[in-house]
Design a protein around this motif. Sequence first.
Motif, mmCIF file in Angstrom:
data_model
loop_
_atom_site.group_PDB
_atom_site.id
_atom_site.type_symbol
_atom_site.label_atom_id
_atom_site.label_comp_id
_atom_site.label_asym_id
_atom_site.label_seq_id
_atom_site.Cartn_x
_atom_site.Cartn_y
_atom_site.Cartn_z
ATOM 1 N N GLY A 130 0.811 -1.209 0.000
ATOM 2 C CA GLY A 130 0.000 0.000 0.000
ATOM 3 C C GLY A 130 0.844 1.258 0.000
ATOM 4 O O GLY A 130 0.537 2.232 -0.708
ATOM 5 N N LEU A 131 1.917 1.253 0.769
ATOM 6 C CA LEU A 131 2.817 2.405 0.768
ATOM 7 C C LEU A 131 3.455 2.588 -0.606
ATOM 8 O O LEU A 131 3.621 3.721 -1.086
ATOM 9 C CB LEU A 131 3.895 2.238 1.833
ATOM 10 C CG LEU A 131 3.411 2.258 3.292
ATOM 11 C CD1 LEU A 131 4.573 1.969 4.241
ATOM 12 C CD2 LEU A 131 2.771 3.600 3.633
ATOM 13 N N GLY A 132 3.797 1.481 -1.245
ATOM 14 C CA GLY A 132 4.363 1.573 -2.589
ATOM 15 C C GLY A 132 3.371 2.142 -3.587
ATOM 16 O O GLY A 132 3.742 2.951 -4.452
ATOM 17 N N VAL A 133 2.110 1.738 -3.483
ATOM 18 C CA VAL A 133 1.079 2.268 -4.379
ATOM 19 C C VAL A 133 0.942 3.774 -4.197
ATOM 20 O O VAL A 133 0.843 4.535 -5.177
ATOM 21 C CB VAL A 133 -0.268 1.556 -4.124
ATOM 22 C CG1 VAL A 133 -1.408 2.298 -4.820
ATOM 23 C CG2 VAL A 133 -0.202 0.120 -4.615
ATOM 24 N N ASN A 134 0.960 4.233 -2.952
ATOM 25 C CA ASN A 134 0.831 5.670 -2.709
ATOM 26 C C ASN A 134 2.080 6.430 -3.142
ATOM 27 O O ASN A 134 1.991 7.607 -3.510
ATOM 28 C CB ASN A 134 0.516 5.929 -1.235
ATOM 29 C CG ASN A 134 -0.924 5.617 -0.893
ATOM 30 O OD1 ASN A 134 -1.838 6.346 -1.253
ATOM 31 N ND2 ASN A 134 -1.136 4.495 -0.215
ATOM 32 N N LEU A 135 3.235 5.776 -3.119
ATOM 33 C CA LEU A 135 4.435 6.402 -3.663
ATOM 34 C C LEU A 135 4.293 6.605 -5.172
ATOM 35 O O LEU A 135 4.634 7.669 -5.710
ATOM 36 C CB LEU A 135 5.658 5.548 -3.343
ATOM 37 C CG LEU A 135 6.999 6.047 -3.906
ATOM 38 C CD1 LEU A 135 7.329 7.429 -3.354
ATOM 39 C CD2 LEU A 135 8.114 5.044 -3.593
ATOM 40 N N VAL A 136 3.780 5.588 -5.861
ATOM 41 C CA VAL A 136 3.535 5.719 -7.297
ATOM 42 C C VAL A 136 2.488 6.809 -7.556
ATOM 43 O O VAL A 136 2.602 7.594 -8.505
ATOM 44 C CB VAL A 136 3.079 4.370 -7.890
ATOM 45 C CG1 VAL A 136 2.676 4.524 -9.352
ATOM 46 C CG2 VAL A 136 4.176 3.329 -7.746
ATOM 47 N N LEU A 137 1.468 6.867 -6.689
ATOM 48 C CA LEU A 137 0.455 7.913 -6.813
ATOM 49 C C LEU A 137 1.090 9.296 -6.703
ATOM 50 O O LEU A 137 0.773 10.209 -7.486
ATOM 51 C CB LEU A 137 -0.606 7.729 -5.735
ATOM 52 C CG LEU A 137 -1.637 8.844 -5.591
ATOM 53 C CD1 LEU A 137 -2.538 8.911 -6.820
ATOM 54 C CD2 LEU A 137 -2.472 8.641 -4.330
ATOM 55 N N PHE A 138 1.993 9.457 -5.730
ATOM 56 C CA PHE A 138 2.690 10.736 -5.562
ATOM 57 C C PHE A 138 3.446 11.124 -6.830
ATOM 58 O O PHE A 138 3.352 12.260 -7.304
ATOM 59 C CB PHE A 138 3.647 10.650 -4.377
ATOM 60 C CG PHE A 138 4.764 11.650 -4.412
ATOM 61 C CD1 PHE A 138 4.514 12.996 -4.222
ATOM 62 C CD2 PHE A 138 6.069 11.237 -4.659
ATOM 63 C CE1 PHE A 138 5.548 13.926 -4.271
ATOM 64 C CE2 PHE A 138 7.104 12.149 -4.708
ATOM 65 C CZ PHE A 138 6.843 13.502 -4.514
ATOM 66 N N VAL A 139 4.176 10.177 -7.397
ATOM 67 C CA VAL A 139 4.949 10.459 -8.604
ATOM 68 C C VAL A 139 4.022 10.819 -9.767
ATOM 69 O O VAL A 139 4.279 11.781 -10.516
ATOM 70 C CB VAL A 139 5.837 9.256 -8.960
ATOM 71 C CG1 VAL A 139 6.529 9.469 -10.306
ATOM 72 C CG2 VAL A 139 6.871 9.004 -7.867
ATOM 73 N N ALA A 140 2.937 10.061 -9.917
ATOM 74 C CA ALA A 140 2.020 10.297 -11.036
ATOM 75 C C ALA A 140 1.338 11.657 -10.925
ATOM 76 O O ALA A 140 1.263 12.417 -11.906
ATOM 77 C CB ALA A 140 0.980 9.183 -11.098
ATOM 78 N N VAL A 141 0.826 11.981 -9.743
ATOM 79 C CA VAL A 141 0.115 13.245 -9.556
ATOM 80 C C VAL A 141 1.067 14.423 -9.721
ATOM 81 O O VAL A 141 0.781 15.387 -10.444
ATOM 82 C CB VAL A 141 -0.563 13.273 -8.178
ATOM 83 C CG1 VAL A 141 -1.086 14.679 -7.863
ATOM 84 C CG2 VAL A 141 -1.712 12.275 -8.135
ATOM 85 N N SER A 142 2.212 14.357 -9.052
ATOM 86 C CA SER A 142 3.188 15.447 -9.159
ATOM 87 C C SER A 142 3.646 15.621 -10.606
ATOM 88 O O SER A 142 3.755 16.749 -11.103
ATOM 89 C CB SER A 142 4.390 15.169 -8.262
ATOM 90 O OG SER A 142 4.004 15.035 -6.910
ATOM 91 N N GLY A 143 3.912 14.505 -11.275
ATOM 92 C CA GLY A 143 4.363 14.582 -12.657
ATOM 93 C C GLY A 143 3.323 15.187 -13.571
ATOM 94 O O GLY A 143 3.645 15.999 -14.449
ATOM 95 N N CYS A 144 2.033 14.825 -13.388
ATOM 96 C CA CYS A 144 0.984 15.368 -14.254
ATOM 97 C C CYS A 144 0.829 16.868 -14.055
ATOM 98 O O CYS A 144 0.685 17.623 -15.025
ATOM 99 C CB CYS A 144 -0.338 14.651 -13.982
ATOM 100 S SG CYS A 144 -0.411 12.982 -14.646
ATOM 101 N N PHE A 145 0.844 17.311 -12.808
ATOM 102 C CA PHE A 145 0.753 18.749 -12.565
ATOM 103 C C PHE A 145 1.941 19.477 -13.183
ATOM 104 O O PHE A 145 1.790 20.544 -13.786
ATOM 105 C CB PHE A 145 0.690 19.029 -11.064
ATOM 106 C CG PHE A 145 -0.679 18.867 -10.462
ATOM 107 C CD1 PHE A 145 -1.742 19.624 -10.926
ATOM 108 C CD2 PHE A 145 -0.909 17.970 -9.439
ATOM 109 C CE1 PHE A 145 -3.009 19.488 -10.369
ATOM 110 C CE2 PHE A 145 -2.163 17.825 -8.873
ATOM 111 C CZ PHE A 145 -3.221 18.581 -9.343
ATOM 112 N N ALA A 146 3.144 18.921 -13.012
ATOM 113 C CA ALA A 146 4.348 19.577 -13.532
ATOM 114 C C ALA A 146 4.352 19.588 -15.054
ATOM 115 O O ALA A 146 4.678 20.606 -15.684
ATOM 116 C CB ALA A 146 5.593 18.881 -12.993
#
Length: 537
Positions: A130-146
């Motif tokens: 679950g922590l790994g999934v949320n890490l991927v979520l962080f990367v995906a969300v941050s990357g899309c905004f950027a």
Amino acid sequence: MTALRLLVWHRLRRDRVQIPAWIGSFAALIVLAVVGLQDSFGSVAERTALISLAAANPAILFLRGAPQGTDVDAVLVFTLFSFLGILVGLMNTFLAVRHSRAEEDSGRAALIAATPAARWTPALSTLVYGLGVNLVLFVAVSGCFAVAGLDAAGSVVAGLALAATGVTFLAVGLVASELMPSARAANSVGVGVVLISYLLRGLGDAFGTVSDDGVRVDSAWPAWLSPIGWANRTRPFTENALAPLLVSLAVAAVLLGVAALLLARRDAGASVVAVGIGRPAARRSLAGPVGLAWRLQWPSIVAWAAGGAVFGIFGGALAPALDDGTLGGSVISDELTRLTGGADLAEAFTTVIFSLVGILAAAGGIQAIIRLRQEEAGETGALMLATPLSRLGWLGSYLIVGAVAVLAVVTAGALASVVAAFVVGVRENSAHAVLAAAVQVPAALLFLGAAALAWALVPRFTAGIAWGGLGLAMFLGIFGPLVGLPDWAVDLSPFRHSPEPQGTDTDWSAGIVMVMLALVTGAAASVFFRRRDLAGG
């Protein structure tokens, strides 16, 4: 360590479709929202009109969040962030339950316990995964905004806020799995916590303090009781405050400690909330399929109806106190007038509240079909069909209970709204509340029929199709117009075609069409179900 690695890999493989679909949908929503917002509200004047209206309208604040300025990135957070918080919460609670309590229900946990894997290993692997999934979520969300051209620091804060929210709800799901006797009950608790978090966030934003310039709102204290509210308090792209994330992580740590304590003290397959022994003899109502389907599902139906009642109380108590004097003559107010059929602010607020009740009603109907799929997957359905019960009778019993769930949620919301209006001493809005509740029924029934058709055609993907379709329709119908999606995309949502409550002038034609479509999809589901084999597992 080998056992931990294997179990994490096992969870990753099981979710090889679900989790990428979740995270991909987050990325798509962000990209669509950025493009739509820039197209529809590209000028500062248009964004100022939008935010000024929102800041003066508690209905919009409740639904969207607290605005923090008129820049593109700030308006994007205002329009999208709370909805993303709901989706992240649901993804994580479902993930936690699916890999913990559901494993015990299916018997797979007992098989793993028979291996050299330690008692803590399955729970630890779920946490690590679950922590790994949320890490991927962080990367995906941050990357899309950027990638969309927004500020890099704000993009990182936005990703951290949603990931921290996800970790908190992951812990909620793990605690619910320890407390409740079944995966279905644990999922209900998780969904309830997510909805309550959204409600508290909405209350805090609706009662917030508007700044002197009218484009910022400081949320009231109820928002501090919500994980979604903590994420919003980071205020990405404006303040980039990381302190609220400490609250999310602290609460998550406490909940994880509670889950570990409960796991250490309970037997495998047991739960803190005990399962009732039941009556020594079955009631006569259980002799038929409808009675049995109702007996299996009435706690979930009561829970969905309670959610509808909560929203109804809020709408009935607050809406009569509002007026439309602050709307002015902005172009956005014209859009609000069009969406609400020319209603004043109190009626507009009630309509918004009951659009959320309609979503809960649709979810209650979908839950009945999900239960039908669970009965089939657990091979209980095969035992049922080994009796004189026909396939049509089995499916029909769940469709009836699903329709009852839809009506129960809508009725609970309407009654609660009327009672709340009478309690606060204002009765004028009661009739509109009842009508605003009634117009939600056709769309909810259509989702029930569509879920049944998905179950008949692709049973193993029933839950994903049903819940995914509801989430997409919710976004398109509620958020689509605000972020500037094209009309054809917005019109894909059945909620968009719900009749506009206008008293005796209400046009029910679209509602009648949706009811007919619901009957057609239900009939088609029965035909396709008769032509396929049962799909266990």
